[in-house]
Design a protein around this motif. Structure first.
Motif, PDB file in Angstrom:
ATOM      1  N   ARG A   6     -51.098-110.976 -51.756  1.00  0.00           N
ATOM      2  CA  ARG A   6     -50.923-110.160 -52.951  1.00  0.00           C
ATOM      3  C   ARG A   6     -50.783-111.037 -54.196  1.00  0.00           C
ATOM      4  NH1 ARG A   6     -46.742-107.194 -53.732  1.00  0.00           N
ATOM      5  NH2 ARG A   6     -45.398-107.927 -52.042  1.00  0.00           N
ATOM      6  N   THR A   7     -50.100-112.184 -54.039  1.00  0.00           N
ATOM      7  CA  THR A   7     -49.960-113.104 -55.174  1.00  0.00           C
ATOM      8  C   THR A   7     -51.319-113.650 -55.588  1.00  0.00           C
ATOM      9  OG1 THR A   7     -47.724-113.724 -54.506  1.00  0.00           O
ATOM     10  CG2 THR A   7     -48.892-115.247 -55.978  1.00  0.00           C
TER      11      THR A   7
ATOM     12  N   THR B  64     -47.325-111.414 -48.893  1.00  0.00           N
ATOM     13  CA  THR B  64     -46.924-111.920 -50.206  1.00  0.00           C
ATOM     14  C   THR B  64     -47.910-112.961 -50.708  1.00  0.00           C
ATOM     15  OG1 THR B  64     -44.584-111.506 -49.743  1.00  0.00           O
ATOM     16  CG2 THR B  64     -45.091-113.103 -51.473  1.00  0.00           C
TER      17      THR B  64
ATOM     18  N   THR C  78     -52.005-120.617 -66.293  1.00  0.00           N
ATOM     19  CA  THR C  78     -50.670-120.043 -66.479  1.00  0.00           C
ATOM     20  C   THR C  78     -49.839-120.812 -67.486  1.00  0.00           C
ATOM     21  OG1 THR C  78     -49.712-121.380 -64.699  1.00  0.00           O
ATOM     22  CG2 THR C  78     -50.672-119.234 -64.094  1.00  0.00           C
TER      23      THR C  78
ATOM     24  N   GLU D 176     -52.984-111.010 -57.584  1.00  0.00           N
ATOM     25  CA  GLU D 176     -52.406-110.887 -58.921  1.00  0.00           C
ATOM     26  C   GLU D 176     -52.886-112.000 -59.846  1.00  0.00           C
ATOM     27  OE1 GLU D 176     -48.205-110.844 -58.482  1.00  0.00           O
ATOM     28  OE2 GLU D 176     -48.159-108.939 -57.376  1.00  0.00           O
ATOM     29  N   GLN D 177     -53.118-113.188 -59.262  1.00  0.00           N
ATOM     30  CA  GLN D 177     -53.521-114.345 -60.069  1.00  0.00           C
ATOM     31  C   GLN D 177     -55.039-114.454 -60.201  1.00  0.00           C
ATOM     32  OE1 GLN D 177     -50.158-114.710 -61.143  1.00  0.00           O
ATOM     33  NE2 GLN D 177     -51.202-116.617 -61.662  1.00  0.00           N
TER      34      GLN D 177
END
Length: 295
Positions: free
Chosen positions: A253-254, A250, A199, A257-258
């Motif tokens: 889902r995070t 959360t 990131t 996403e990552q």
């Protein structure tokens, strides 16, 4: 006038079985403190580092045991201890076993040693070799209390001592429990770094945030202990299980996403959901301890 009685007092001689990385670190600490040391290793060449510093190498484990009353074993595993000491005369000896094993291993080895006339103390080393002789290292001990009291000063030379009970298996049990807590933390740290990988966030910058956060959260272990001792899992709870479970989506889902697998988080989150489904939403996570117990 300086009292030199302590510094000039003779040091307890001892035998060390096993001169791998940990055994060598222990041996160096005893030698540096002036303790006469007899050493033995299955591969004789591995005693060279300690003999160069003043230790005496024995030709066999039986010979090493015969040299001193206090015998410390730091070998590969419990089977290695039995093999090494099979032909040794243990009557009248004090055997301190610092070999990694299970609580059952320790209890069986204690009974084995006592039948052969030796006092027995089991130990769990809470350190890696470079920590030996430095502040922070300690060894958990359990078994024969008189043996521990008599040799406490000698045992404290390489690392701090913590006696946890007369049951020989308690040192190993504490050892594994502490390591289990450590690996749980490592799992969380691993997942956290994976979330930020790629990131542009510098790992060092994140670590500067993560370490104090984990230190602050580690104190909750005291609250868990208090709740387990009292049996009251709800009084004073700030972050309820119901609230925490609501936030787990959360986290997952995070991770998705990552592009991070939830494998390290999912088992713990699933336990939380199970406990909530059983009607314990006003608790914190203390009840998961009971959920894990299979007997």
């Amino acid at each position: 006038m300086t009292d030199t009685s302590l510094s000039s007092a003779p040091r307890t001689p001892l035998t060390l079985l096993g001169t791998g990385a940990m055994g060598t670190a222990l041996g160096r600490a005893w030698l540096a403190a002036g303790h006469p040391l007899t050493v033995w290793n299955r591969t004789p060449a591995r005693t060279a580092a300690l003999t160069a510093e003043g230790a005496v190498a024995a030709g066999s484990a039986a010979e090493a045991v015969a040299a001193n009353r206090l015998v410390v074993a730091c070998l590969l595993d419990d089977a290695s201890v039995g093999t090494a000491l099979d032909s040794a005369e243990l009557a009248g000896r004090d055997l301190v076993n610092l070999t990694t094993g299970t609580p059952a291993d320790a209890r069986e080895r204690a009974a084995w040693a006592e039948k052969r006339g030796a006092r027995f103390l089991d130990g769990g080393i809470m350190a890696v070799p470079p920590m030996i002789g430095a502040p922070g290292a300690f060894v958990l001990y359990s078994g024969h209390r008189d043996l521990f009291d008599e040799h406490r000063d000698t045992l404290a030379v390489p690392a701090g001592t913590e006696y946890v009970g007369t049951d020989p298996g308690l040192a190993a049990l504490h050892d594994v429990a502490l390591l289990s807590g450590m690996y749980g933390m490592f799992a969380g740290v691993t997942h956290a770094f994976a979330l930020l990988r790629g990131t542009g966030v510098a790992p060092g910058d994140f670590a500067a945030l993560l370490v104090p956060w984990l230190n602050a959260m580690a104190g909750s272990a005291h609250q868990t202990a208090e709740r387990l001792e009292s049996g009251d899992y709800t009084t004073g709870v700030v972050s309820t299980l119901e609230m925490q479970v609501a936030g787990t989506d959360t986290l997952l889902r995070t991770a998705g996403e990552q592009g991070v697998s939830p494998d390290l988080l999912s088992p713990f989150l699933e336990l939380m959901r199970r406990r909530l489904a059983d009607g314990h939403g006003t608790e914190d996570t203390t009840g998961l301890v009971d959920l894990l117990r299979t007997s």
